[in-house]
Design a protein around this motif. Structure first.
Motif, PDB file in Angstrom:
ATOM      1  N   HIS A   1       0.792  -1.228   0.000  1.00  0.00           N
ATOM      2  CA  HIS A   1       0.000   0.000   0.000  1.00  0.00           C
ATOM      3  C   HIS A   1       0.826   1.281   0.000  1.00  0.00           C
ATOM      4  N   ASP A   2       2.113   1.183   0.278  1.00  0.00           N
ATOM      5  CA  ASP A   2       2.942   2.391   0.364  1.00  0.00           C
ATOM      6  C   ASP A   2       4.151   2.251  -0.558  1.00  0.00           C
ATOM      7  N   PRO A   3       4.158   2.945  -1.693  1.00  0.00           N
ATOM      8  CA  PRO A   3       5.274   2.805  -2.639  1.00  0.00           C
ATOM      9  C   PRO A   3       6.592   3.388  -2.140  1.00  0.00           C
ATOM     10  N   ARG A   4       6.587   4.032  -0.986  1.00  0.00           N
ATOM     11  CA  ARG A   4       7.843   4.538  -0.423  1.00  0.00           C
ATOM     12  C   ARG A   4       8.681   3.425   0.187  1.00  0.00           C
ATOM     13  N   VAL A   5       8.091   2.254   0.409  1.00  0.00           N
ATOM     14  CA  VAL A   5       8.832   1.137   0.995  1.00  0.00           C
ATOM     15  C   VAL A   5       9.706   0.499  -0.081  1.00  0.00           C
ATOM     16  N   ASP A   6      10.999   0.418   0.192  1.00  0.00           N
ATOM     17  CA  ASP A   6      11.962  -0.155  -0.748  1.00  0.00           C
ATOM     18  C   ASP A   6      12.261  -1.619  -0.475  1.00  0.00           C
ATOM     19  N   VAL A   7      12.147  -2.040   0.781  1.00  0.00           N
ATOM     20  CA  VAL A   7      12.482  -3.405   1.181  1.00  0.00           C
ATOM     21  C   VAL A   7      11.457  -3.880   2.204  1.00  0.00           C
TER      22      VAL A   7
ATOM     23  N   LEU B   1     -11.760 -17.716  -0.854  1.00  0.00           N
ATOM     24  CA  LEU B   1     -11.572 -16.311  -0.525  1.00  0.00           C
ATOM     25  C   LEU B   1     -10.287 -15.770  -1.149  1.00  0.00           C
ATOM     26  N   PRO B   2     -10.203 -15.741  -2.474  1.00  0.00           N
ATOM     27  CA  PRO B   2      -8.963 -15.261  -3.110  1.00  0.00           C
ATOM     28  C   PRO B   2      -8.652 -13.808  -2.780  1.00  0.00           C
ATOM     29  N   ASP B   3      -9.658 -13.015  -2.410  1.00  0.00           N
ATOM     30  CA  ASP B   3      -9.405 -11.614  -2.090  1.00  0.00           C
ATOM     31  C   ASP B   3      -8.584 -11.449  -0.824  1.00  0.00           C
ATOM     32  N   THR B   4      -8.433 -12.518  -0.043  1.00  0.00           N
ATOM     33  CA  THR B   4      -7.646 -12.422   1.182  1.00  0.00           C
ATOM     34  C   THR B   4      -6.147 -12.548   0.922  1.00  0.00           C
ATOM     35  N   GLU B   5      -5.758 -12.966  -0.277  1.00  0.00           N
ATOM     36  CA  GLU B   5      -4.334 -13.133  -0.583  1.00  0.00           C
ATOM     37  C   GLU B   5      -3.630 -11.774  -0.603  1.00  0.00           C
ATOM     38  N   ILE B   6      -2.461 -11.718  -0.003  1.00  0.00           N
ATOM     39  CA  ILE B   6      -1.674 -10.478  -0.011  1.00  0.00           C
ATOM     40  C   ILE B   6      -1.077 -10.301  -1.398  1.00  0.00           C
ATOM     41  N   PRO B   7      -1.409  -9.234  -2.115  1.00  0.00           N
ATOM     42  CA  PRO B   7      -0.971  -9.085  -3.508  1.00  0.00           C
ATOM     43  C   PRO B   7       0.467  -8.583  -3.617  1.00  0.00           C
ATOM     44  N   VAL B   8       1.406  -9.418  -3.197  1.00  0.00           N
ATOM     45  CA  VAL B   8       2.811  -8.998  -3.190  1.00  0.00           C
ATOM     46  C   VAL B   8       3.334  -8.706  -4.589  1.00  0.00           C
TER      47      VAL B   8
ATOM     48  N   PRO C   1       5.256 -23.053   3.776  1.00  0.00           N
ATOM     49  CA  PRO C   1       4.298 -23.138   2.669  1.00  0.00           C
ATOM     50  C   PRO C   1       3.695 -21.780   2.304  1.00  0.00           C
ATOM     51  N   PHE C   2       3.413 -20.938   3.305  1.00  0.00           N
ATOM     52  CA  PHE C   2       2.911 -19.594   3.008  1.00  0.00           C
ATOM     53  C   PHE C   2       3.943 -18.820   2.190  1.00  0.00           C
ATOM     54  N   ALA C   3       5.214 -18.889   2.610  1.00  0.00           N
ATOM     55  CA  ALA C   3       6.262 -18.174   1.880  1.00  0.00           C
ATOM     56  C   ALA C   3       6.387 -18.684   0.444  1.00  0.00           C
ATOM     57  N   GLU C   4       6.247 -19.973   0.271  1.00  0.00           N
ATOM     58  CA  GLU C   4       6.331 -20.537  -1.082  1.00  0.00           C
ATOM     59  C   GLU C   4       5.156 -20.068  -1.940  1.00  0.00           C
ATOM     60  N   GLN C   5       3.991 -19.883  -1.328  1.00  0.00           N
ATOM     61  CA  GLN C   5       2.864 -19.297  -2.059  1.00  0.00           C
ATOM     62  C   GLN C   5       3.188 -17.870  -2.506  1.00  0.00           C
ATOM     63  N   LEU C   6       3.790 -17.098  -1.614  1.00  0.00           N
ATOM     64  CA  LEU C   6       4.173 -15.732  -1.958  1.00  0.00           C
ATOM     65  C   LEU C   6       5.199 -15.707  -3.088  1.00  0.00           C
ATOM     66  N   VAL C   7       6.149 -16.637  -3.028  1.00  0.00           N
ATOM     67  CA  VAL C   7       7.168 -16.717  -4.087  1.00  0.00           C
ATOM     68  C   VAL C   7       6.506 -16.997  -5.432  1.00  0.00           C
ATOM     69  N   ARG C   8       5.590 -17.956  -5.473  1.00  0.00           N
ATOM     70  CA  ARG C   8       4.921 -18.275  -6.740  1.00  0.00           C
ATOM     71  C   ARG C   8       4.135 -17.072  -7.270  1.00  0.00           C
ATOM     72  N   ARG C   9       3.471 -16.374  -6.367  1.00  0.00           N
ATOM     73  CA  ARG C   9       2.680 -15.213  -6.766  1.00  0.00           C
ATOM     74  C   ARG C   9       3.584 -14.114  -7.309  1.00  0.00           C
ATOM     75  N   ARG C  10       4.687 -13.906  -6.630  1.00  0.00           N
ATOM     76  CA  ARG C  10       5.620 -12.850  -7.030  1.00  0.00           C
ATOM     77  C   ARG C  10       6.289 -13.197  -8.365  1.00  0.00           C
ATOM     78  N   ARG C  11       6.792 -14.405  -8.481  1.00  0.00           N
ATOM     79  CA  ARG C  11       7.469 -14.804  -9.712  1.00  0.00           C
ATOM     80  C   ARG C  11       6.497 -14.908 -10.879  1.00  0.00           C
ATOM     81  N   GLY C  12       5.240 -15.272 -10.577  1.00  0.00           N
ATOM     82  CA  GLY C  12       4.246 -15.338 -11.632  1.00  0.00           C
ATOM     83  C   GLY C  12       3.998 -14.001 -12.280  1.00  0.00           C
TER      84      GLY C  12
END
Length: 302
Positions: free
Chosen positions: A108-114, A186-193, A215-226
């Motif tokens: 939500h905040d584009p000022r975050v770099d990391v 509930l796909p809307d609950t996914e954090i849109p990383v 497993p949660f982190a691996e879900q985030l990785v797939r979402r991000r790399r996708g």
């Protein structure tokens, strides 16, 4: 490195630790559901040359007593404080529910770099503890943005611990059962990383007994790399919920919850993640392609 410590200006309880010579990198440091101010972790970061702001983000004066509809503006305001203090590069580092907050703040905040997420989740979950009204139920979102609750996954009330009343409880199964029951609907609950411009570092233990952070982190990785975005995942199969950084005290024992892992494995996971944290916070800009898309595990897998 010599550092200074002081109370921050602003509406929070907390502490601001910084090198005496100053820094142009600021890090917001968030605890999880313990609610504590991560003073030691902030000081460790300050000794590495960063300005570190650790805040109490619930349970303090004027705040929700539990993790219930906590405004994400709590964290974006803290980012603003770091920026006004001279930080040109901003990191948010959180563990557990603090990792959930760190990821959402980066979205939500584009000022975050990391964004550094220790023992993260891949979706928004319901409240832990009471809201401002003092009520625990019905379930509500952990977070709001612009005064609107974020979509959330509830917990399945039919779950029960395998061995009730026999000591610290592992609640990982509660989240696993709840994700099976509700997550896919509930796909809307996914954090849109995938939408965050920040560099992303995920740190997770395979033996986490609080929730299935690996497993949660691996879900985030797939979402991000996708989405064609970079991400780093640092993991150990034998580590638990509370990785510890070099120089950090061991996590205290709990009579209520089982966290998984061992003190040795948790320290080794933190040690493995540490150079990546320093690299990303100290780098010249987000999304460095040479090393940023990494999936790493300790060679000592047990």
């Amino acid at each position: 490195m010599e550092i200074t410590e002081r109370e921050p200006s602003g509406p929070w309880e907390g502490m601001l630790a910084a090198p005496v010579r100053g820094s142009d990198v600021g890090v917001l440091v968030l605890a999880g559901s313990s609610g504590r101010v991560e003073r030691e972790r902030a000081c460790i970061l300050a000794r590495q040359g960063f300005t570190a702001l650790a805040i109490r983000w619930f349970g303090g004066p004027g705040q929700s007593p539990g993790i219930c509809e906590v405004p994400l503006e709590t964290f974006t305001a803290a980012v603003g404080l770091l920026r006004r203090g001279g930080a040109r590069r901003i990191g948010v580092l959180g563990v557990s529910k603090g990792a959930e907050a760190a990821l959402l703040t980066a979205v939500h905040d584009p000022r975050v770099d990391v964004a550094v997420a220790l023992s993260p989740t891949s979706r928004v979950w319901c409240n832990i503890g009471a809201g401002r009204d003092g009520e625990h139920r019905p379930y509500r979102s952990s977070w709001t943005w612009q005064e609107r609750p974020l979509p959330f996954a509830p917990l399945d009330e039919s779950w029960a611990p395998a061995q009730p009343g026999s000591g610290p409880v592992a609640i990982r199964g509660w989240y696993e059962q709840s994700e099976r029951a509700f997550g896919r609907s509930l796909p809307d609950t996914e954090i849109p990383v995938e939408t965050a411009r920040a560099d992303l570092l995920l740190v997770a233990g395979g033996d986490d007994a609080m929730w299935p952070s690996l497993p949660f982190a691996e879900q985030l990785v797939r979402r991000r790399r996708g989405a064609g975005r970079t991400v780093r995942l640092i993991a150990r199969d034998d580590a638990g919920h509370r990785p510890r950084f070099p120089g950090e005290s061991p996590a205290p024992a709990s009579t209520h919850f089982a966290y998984g892992g061992t003190a040795e494995a948790d320290a080794l996971l933190g040690e493995a993640a540490w150079p990546h944290i320093l690299d990303l916070l100290g780098s010249d800009g987000p999304g460095r392609p040479a090393t940023a898309d990494a999936g790493l595990r300790s060679p000592d897998r047990r």
